[in-house]
Design a protein around this motif. Structure first.
Motif, PDB file in Angstrom:
ATOM      1  N   ALA A  35       5.792  -6.225  -1.452  1.00 37.95           N
ATOM      2  CA  ALA A  35       7.505  -6.086  -1.908  1.00 37.95           C
ATOM      3  C   ALA A  35       7.624  -4.582  -2.051  1.00 37.95           C
ATOM      4  CB  ALA A  35       7.963  -7.055  -2.847  1.00 37.95           C
ATOM      5  N   GLN A  36       6.554  -4.033  -3.168  1.00 32.60           N
ATOM      6  CA  GLN A  36       7.041  -2.540  -3.451  1.00 32.60           C
ATOM      7  C   GLN A  36       6.486  -1.698  -2.277  1.00 32.60           C
ATOM      8  OE1 GLN A  36       4.668  -1.733  -6.912  1.00 32.60           O
ATOM      9  NE2 GLN A  36       4.971   0.470  -7.158  1.00 32.60           N
ATOM     10  N   LEU A  37       5.632  -2.263  -1.436  1.00 32.32           N
ATOM     11  CA  LEU A  37       5.565  -1.220  -0.299  1.00 32.32           C
ATOM     12  C   LEU A  37       6.591  -1.054   0.633  1.00 32.32           C
ATOM     13  CD1 LEU A  37       3.372   0.005   1.857  1.00 32.32           C
ATOM     14  CD2 LEU A  37       2.959  -2.309   2.693  1.00 32.32           C
ATOM     15  N   ARG A  38       7.390  -2.413   0.759  1.00 29.76           N
ATOM     16  CA  ARG A  38       8.380  -2.655   1.796  1.00 29.76           C
ATOM     17  C   ARG A  38       9.546  -1.592   1.294  1.00 29.76           C
ATOM     18  NH1 ARG A  38       7.950  -6.718   5.295  1.00 29.76           N
ATOM     19  NH2 ARG A  38      10.097  -7.126   5.603  1.00 29.76           N
ATOM     20  N   ALA A  39       9.675  -1.706  -0.158  1.00 31.52           N
ATOM     21  CA  ALA A  39      10.888  -0.843  -0.824  1.00 31.52           C
ATOM     22  C   ALA A  39      10.421   0.581  -0.548  1.00 31.52           C
ATOM     23  CB  ALA A  39      10.984  -1.405  -2.383  1.00 31.52           C
ATOM     24  N   ALA A  40       9.157   0.970  -0.753  1.00 23.01           N
ATOM     25  CA  ALA A  40       8.948   2.373  -0.707  1.00 23.01           C
ATOM     26  C   ALA A  40       9.285   2.847   0.639  1.00 23.01           C
ATOM     27  CB  ALA A  40       7.667   2.478  -1.165  1.00 23.01           C
ATOM     28  N   ALA A  41       8.730   2.076   1.760  1.00 24.74           N
ATOM     29  CA  ALA A  41       9.184   2.516   3.066  1.00 24.74           C
ATOM     30  C   ALA A  41      10.438   2.442   3.539  1.00 24.74           C
ATOM     31  CB  ALA A  41       8.430   1.129   3.915  1.00 24.74           C
ATOM     32  N   ALA A  42      11.278   1.520   2.921  1.00 24.86           N
ATOM     33  CA  ALA A  42      12.730   1.638   3.132  1.00 24.86           C
ATOM     34  C   ALA A  42      13.413   2.707   2.716  1.00 24.86           C
ATOM     35  CB  ALA A  42      13.499   0.329   2.716  1.00 24.86           C
ATOM     36  N   MET A  43      13.030   3.057   1.506  1.00 20.81           N
ATOM     37  CA  MET A  43      13.463   4.355   0.905  1.00 20.81           C
ATOM     38  C   MET A  43      13.082   5.684   1.382  1.00 20.81           C
ATOM     39  SD  MET A  43      13.529   5.220  -3.268  1.00 20.81           S
ATOM     40  CE  MET A  43      14.773   4.014  -3.406  1.00 20.81           C
TER      41      MET A  43
END
Length: 463
Positions: A388-396
């Motif tokens: 989840a943290q990985l995906r959030a970082a990628a989205a940002m």
């Protein structure tokens, strides 16, 4: 112990490719030094028990090991100098810095042959960081390298030819293999046949493993994989099930098994960081494991005096590594003598590479397997980053590996993304691996390439 060693040729890796190159070079009268992290020569496939160590369980001996024993015997009788327990942490043309038994040392040489091998490809799934979940390669090291039993009830899951030696190693150690799961569909067996039939050695190996599994009553389940692992502080049970043709889990087929060890092997990833440190060009080859060192004939890289053989130039197995090691040695000897290397040596390399590629193409990295991880699944163990943290970082910050690192530190731990690197972008968007082109950023390397003592770096000989 002298801090500096001089040689004509420095070789990194004492596996099949490194040993083959070293022997040919020594026969030509060159001074050769081989550096290897292990306790002795042999590499992963021909790994030997440590000196004076007595195995508590018998180690399996597939047909290829007869050749391995001959190589090891020839190496021991040669003038080749093997420096074991040597961790190479920095490299420059003609210079290899390494740590050995806590001391900082330097190998100076004219040519370098890179044969460092590969890493196990880890694909994250819920529970994969629990004690008792090990890679297929680690299971073989435990049994064949140290003669120990990793557990009593094992699940073997993954994809590719390395699953079979893992199963037979566990069986030899008197471990009950509860299930052996191959994620690829059954048609992969037919697709792999051309690669097997083109190589007498691979055909003998295939018959050997088939007999071992038949004798033990273990049936390879095609189109299945591990969905999750759970337990109170260590592995106690695993959820398995079917996957579709792209590797996506079919959750309705899930069922639970009681196991105390899970051996997961989803292929191999070339170990290219030393070549990158030396400035060698790399190239994406999805069939051969991803980013590989770009080589021309006879193992030549883009850097003069640097050669790459075996898995670093693309996953291919021992037969390929042996042929490429001999070819690189022929090129070095020919260059020293002002003559062209024998064309037959390079023709042999092309032949065994074609056979290996045909087999590997039958077991691609299935994109759906990256959907095994849920939002809470750790994708970077060093920095404890969940998906989840990985995906959030990628989205940002963006979906590139560099952007993901900046956003959540995934890939910035001690392993320098060797374990999680191939997954950072894939776990963010599984479709990214479908194309077959350069799906991932080129890995970034930093010195020290491997964890070593600070004193080793400060005391490094220069010259």
């Amino acid at each position: 112990m002298t801090a500096t060693i001089d040689a004509d040729v420095g070789i990194i890796g004492a596996g099949p490719g490194g040993m083959a190159a070293a022997l040919e070079l020594a026969r030509a009268g060159l001074a050769v030094v081989v550096l290897d992290e292990g306790l002795g020569a042999g590499g992963q496939i021909f790994r030997q028990l440590p000196p004076g160590h007595r195995a508590r369980v018998p180690a399996p001996e597939p047909p290829s090991h007869a050749h391995g024993h001959r190589l090891l015997a020839d190496l021991a009788a040669s003038a080749v100098r093997v420096e074991a327990r040597a961790t190479v942490w920095d490299a420059a043309p003609g210079r290899l810095w390494f740590e050995q038994d806590g001391a900082s040392r330097l190998l100076r040489c004219r040519e370098i042959v890179l044969a460092p091998g590969a890493y196990d490809r880890c694909i994250p799934f819920p529970g994969w960081t629990l004690p008792g979940v090990i890679t297929a390669g680690a299971a073989q090291v435990m049994v064949r390298g140290f003669g120990v039993r990793p557990g009593m009830r094992a699940l073997v899951a993954g994809s590719g030819p390395l699953l079979l030696p893992t199963v037979t190693a566990l069986l030899a150690a008197r471990v009950r293999v509860v299930a052996a799961l191959e994620a690829a569909p059954r048609r992969a067996m037919l697709a792999a046949l051309p690669g097997v039939l083109r190589s007498g050695e691979r055909l003998r190996e295939a018959f050997y493993y088939a007999r071992q599994l038949l004798r033990a009553g273990v049936r390879l389940r095609w189109g299945h994989t591990v969905f999750a692992v759970a337990g109170d502080g260590r592995v106690q049970r695993a959820t398995i099930g079917r996957v579709d043709g792209d590797g996506r889990p079919l959750r309705a087929t899930a069922r639970e098994l009681e196991v105390d060890v899970v051996c997961a092997g989803f292929g191999l990833v070339p170990s290219i960081e030393l070549a990158q440190c030396l400035g060698c060009d790399v190239i994406w080859n999805a069939v051969r494991g991803g980013w590989c060192v770009a080589t021309a004939a006879f193992g030549r890289t883009s850097r003069d005096d640097v050669y790459a053989v075996g898995e670093i130039a693309g996953i291919g197995g021992a037969e390929v590594a042996l042929a490429e090691g001999r070819a690189a040695a022929a090129a070095i000897v020919g260059r020293r003598r002002g003559s062209a290397p024998p064309p037959a040596v390079e023709r042999r390399v092309r032949a065994v590479r074609r056979a290996a590629d045909a087999m590997l193409a039958a077991f691609p990295v299935l994109p759906g397997l990256f959907e095994l991880a849920d939002d809470a699944t750790i994708v970077c163990r060093c920095e404890d980053v969940p998906r989840a943290q990985l995906r959030a970082a990628a989205a940002m910050h963006g979906a590139t590996a560099r952007a993901i690192k900046l956003g959540c530190r995934a890939g910035m731990g001690p392993c320098q993304a060797r374990i999680c690197g191939p997954n950072l972008q894939a776990c963010n968007d599984a479709a990214i691996v479908r194309g077959g082109g350069p799906a991932f950023d080129v890995p970034v390397v930093q010195v020290p390439l491997k964890p070593v003592r600070t004193a080793t770096i400060l005391d490094a000989p220069r010259g």
